[in-house]
Design a protein around this motif. Structure first.
Motif, PDB file in Angstrom:
ATOM      1  N   ALA A 266       0.823  -1.205   0.000  1.00  0.00           N
ATOM      2  CA  ALA A 266       0.000   0.000   0.000  1.00  0.00           C
ATOM      3  C   ALA A 266       0.859   1.257   0.000  1.00  0.00           C
ATOM      4  CB  ALA A 266      -0.930  -0.007   1.209  1.00  0.00           C
ATOM      5  N   GLY A 267       2.000   1.214   0.679  1.00  0.00           N
ATOM      6  CA  GLY A 267       2.869   2.388   0.747  1.00  0.00           C
ATOM      7  C   GLY A 267       3.420   2.785  -0.611  1.00  0.00           C
ATOM      8  N   ILE A 268       3.936   1.808  -1.362  1.00  0.00           N
ATOM      9  CA  ILE A 268       4.503   2.117  -2.679  1.00  0.00           C
ATOM     10  C   ILE A 268       3.405   2.525  -3.648  1.00  0.00           C
ATOM     11  CG2 ILE A 268       4.524  -0.262  -3.570  1.00  0.00           C
ATOM     12  CD1 ILE A 268       7.290   2.251  -4.210  1.00  0.00           C
ATOM     13  N   ARG A 269       2.242   1.883  -3.550  1.00  0.00           N
ATOM     14  CA  ARG A 269       1.118   2.265  -4.410  1.00  0.00           C
ATOM     15  C   ARG A 269       0.681   3.687  -4.122  1.00  0.00           C
ATOM     16  NH1 ARG A 269      -1.323  -2.363  -2.744  1.00  0.00           N
ATOM     17  NH2 ARG A 269      -2.934  -1.142  -1.719  1.00  0.00           N
ATOM     18  N   THR A 270       0.568   4.026  -2.862  1.00  0.00           N
ATOM     19  CA  THR A 270       0.065   5.342  -2.486  1.00  0.00           C
ATOM     20  C   THR A 270       1.031   6.449  -2.874  1.00  0.00           C
ATOM     21  OG1 THR A 270      -1.124   4.348  -0.649  1.00  0.00           O
ATOM     22  CG2 THR A 270      -0.831   6.716  -0.572  1.00  0.00           C
ATOM     23  N   ILE A 271       2.307   6.265  -2.587  1.00  0.00           N
ATOM     24  CA  ILE A 271       3.259   7.325  -2.908  1.00  0.00           C
ATOM     25  C   ILE A 271       3.439   7.464  -4.418  1.00  0.00           C
ATOM     26  CG2 ILE A 271       5.421   6.011  -2.769  1.00  0.00           C
ATOM     27  CD1 ILE A 271       6.514   8.554  -1.237  1.00  0.00           C
ATOM     28  N   SER A 272       3.493   6.343  -5.134  1.00  0.00           N
ATOM     29  CA  SER A 272       3.622   6.409  -6.594  1.00  0.00           C
ATOM     30  C   SER A 272       2.374   7.022  -7.215  1.00  0.00           C
ATOM     31  CB  SER A 272       3.837   5.008  -7.175  1.00  0.00           C
ATOM     32  OG  SER A 272       5.001   4.440  -6.675  1.00  0.00           O
ATOM     33  N   GLY A 273       1.217   6.547  -6.796  1.00  0.00           N
ATOM     34  CA  GLY A 273      -0.034   7.082  -7.339  1.00  0.00           C
ATOM     35  C   GLY A 273      -0.214   8.548  -7.037  1.00  0.00           C
ATOM     36  N   SER A 274       0.180   8.972  -5.847  1.00  0.00           N
ATOM     37  CA  SER A 274       0.079  10.390  -5.490  1.00  0.00           C
ATOM     38  C   SER A 274       1.012  11.232  -6.341  1.00  0.00           C
ATOM     39  CB  SER A 274       0.422  10.580  -4.011  1.00  0.00           C
ATOM     40  OG  SER A 274      -0.481   9.884  -3.203  1.00  0.00           O
ATOM     41  N   ALA A 275       2.242  10.766  -6.523  1.00  0.00           N
ATOM     42  CA  ALA A 275       3.208  11.514  -7.339  1.00  0.00           C
ATOM     43  C   ALA A 275       2.736  11.598  -8.780  1.00  0.00           C
ATOM     44  CB  ALA A 275       4.580  10.858  -7.258  1.00  0.00           C
ATOM     45  N   TRP A 276       2.265  10.495  -9.325  1.00  0.00           N
ATOM     46  CA  TRP A 276       1.836  10.501 -10.718  1.00  0.00           C
ATOM     47  C   TRP A 276       0.548  11.305 -10.907  1.00  0.00           C
ATOM     48  CZ3 TRP A 276       3.220   4.687 -10.932  1.00  0.00           C
ATOM     49  CH2 TRP A 276       4.587   4.549 -11.153  1.00  0.00           C
ATOM     50  N   THR A 277      -0.332  11.308  -9.917  1.00  0.00           N
ATOM     51  CA  THR A 277      -1.531  12.143 -10.003  1.00  0.00           C
ATOM     52  C   THR A 277      -1.143  13.615  -9.929  1.00  0.00           C
ATOM     53  OG1 THR A 277      -2.876  10.389  -9.041  1.00  0.00           O
ATOM     54  CG2 THR A 277      -3.773  12.628  -8.954  1.00  0.00           C
ATOM     55  N   MET A 278      -0.138  13.951  -9.112  1.00  0.00           N
ATOM     56  CA  MET A 278       0.365  15.320  -9.041  1.00  0.00           C
ATOM     57  C   MET A 278       0.917  15.752 -10.399  1.00  0.00           C
ATOM     58  SD  MET A 278       3.554  17.158  -8.718  1.00  0.00           S
ATOM     59  CE  MET A 278       4.542  15.725  -8.561  1.00  0.00           C
ATOM     60  N   ILE A 279       1.577  14.844 -11.110  1.00  0.00           N
ATOM     61  CA  ILE A 279       2.098  15.182 -12.431  1.00  0.00           C
ATOM     62  C   ILE A 279       0.952  15.448 -13.402  1.00  0.00           C
ATOM     63  CG2 ILE A 279       3.401  14.304 -14.415  1.00  0.00           C
ATOM     64  CD1 ILE A 279       5.212  12.861 -12.356  1.00  0.00           C
ATOM     65  N   VAL A 280      -0.126  14.675 -13.313  1.00  0.00           N
ATOM     66  CA  VAL A 280      -1.295  14.924 -14.167  1.00  0.00           C
ATOM     67  C   VAL A 280      -1.866  16.307 -13.871  1.00  0.00           C
ATOM     68  CG1 VAL A 280      -3.671  14.242 -14.676  1.00  0.00           C
ATOM     69  CG2 VAL A 280      -1.898  12.493 -14.479  1.00  0.00           C
ATOM     70  N   ILE A 281      -2.035  16.640 -12.604  1.00  0.00           N
ATOM     71  CA  ILE A 281      -2.588  17.954 -12.233  1.00  0.00           C
ATOM     72  C   ILE A 281      -1.672  19.068 -12.719  1.00  0.00           C
ATOM     73  CG2 ILE A 281      -3.154  19.461 -10.278  1.00  0.00           C
ATOM     74  CD1 ILE A 281      -4.022  16.801  -8.802  1.00  0.00           C
ATOM     75  N   GLY A 282      -0.361  18.925 -12.487  1.00  0.00           N
ATOM     76  CA  GLY A 282       0.590  19.931 -12.964  1.00  0.00           C
ATOM     77  C   GLY A 282       0.588  20.051 -14.477  1.00  0.00           C
ATOM     78  N   SER A 283       0.387  18.938 -15.167  1.00  0.00           N
ATOM     79  CA  SER A 283       0.361  18.960 -16.629  1.00  0.00           C
ATOM     80  C   SER A 283      -0.898  19.641 -17.159  1.00  0.00           C
ATOM     81  CB  SER A 283       0.469  17.540 -17.177  1.00  0.00           C
ATOM     82  OG  SER A 283       1.726  17.006 -16.857  1.00  0.00           O
ATOM     83  N   VAL A 284      -2.022  19.445 -16.491  1.00  0.00           N
ATOM     84  CA  VAL A 284      -3.242  20.159 -16.890  1.00  0.00           C
ATOM     85  C   VAL A 284      -3.019  21.664 -16.730  1.00  0.00           C
ATOM     86  CG1 VAL A 284      -5.668  20.583 -16.316  1.00  0.00           C
ATOM     87  CG2 VAL A 284      -4.799  18.227 -16.454  1.00  0.00           C
ATOM     88  N   ILE A 285      -2.424  22.075 -15.629  1.00  0.00           N
ATOM     89  CA  ILE A 285      -2.100  23.493 -15.441  1.00  0.00           C
ATOM     90  C   ILE A 285      -1.120  23.940 -16.522  1.00  0.00           C
ATOM     91  CG2 ILE A 285      -1.024  25.177 -13.887  1.00  0.00           C
ATOM     92  CD1 ILE A 285      -2.035  23.358 -11.545  1.00  0.00           C
TER      93      ILE A 285
END
Length: 127
Positions: A42-61
């Motif tokens: 769960a730890g690796i999934r959560t940190i990876s998913g959070s980082a990659w979701t942050m990249i999606v949000i930053g890319s939309v901006i």
């Protein structure tokens, strides 16, 4: 279309399915993202998913403010280069190619080789 928009579009297209499945589903992340090559948890999934979701949000901006968000692309180049150099290259040197997640490695290599060509370096460093 401005070339600077292409990395943001690429990030969004690649990372929407990855970012959305990684933190929420063990089986989906194991098969889709990590391909059974990286430890499950769960730890690796959560940190990876959070980082990659942050990249999606930053890319939309970045689609609306491409120049001001370009340091964000530089951060991707840096962390992708580090992962390739610290994790993938040692595996390849030791002949352990089967342990490399080629989906992630290929995507990271693409980013490292292409994003520097469109980053407006003068603006990133305040020129």
């Amino acid at each position: 279309m401005k070339p600077l928009l292409l990395p943001y579009i690429f990030n969004i297209l690649v990372l929407i399915p990855v970012g959305l499945t990684t933190p929420f589903g063990r089986e989906a992340s194991r098969r889709l993202v990590f391909q059974g090559k990286l430890p499950e948890g769960a730890g690796i999934r959560t940190i990876s998913g959070s980082a990659w979701t942050m990249i999606v949000i930053g890319s939309v901006i970045g689609l609306f403010h491409p120049v001001s968000m370009s340091p964000f692309l530089l951060i991707q180049v840096i962390y992708n280069s580090l992962w390739l150099g610290v994790f993938v290259v040692p595996l390849l040197i030791r002949g352990r190619c089967g342990e490399v997640n080629w989906g992630i490695a290929g995507t990271f290599l693409f980013i490292v080789l292409t994003y520097p060509w469109v980053i407006p370096w003068g603006k990133v460093f305040g020129g």
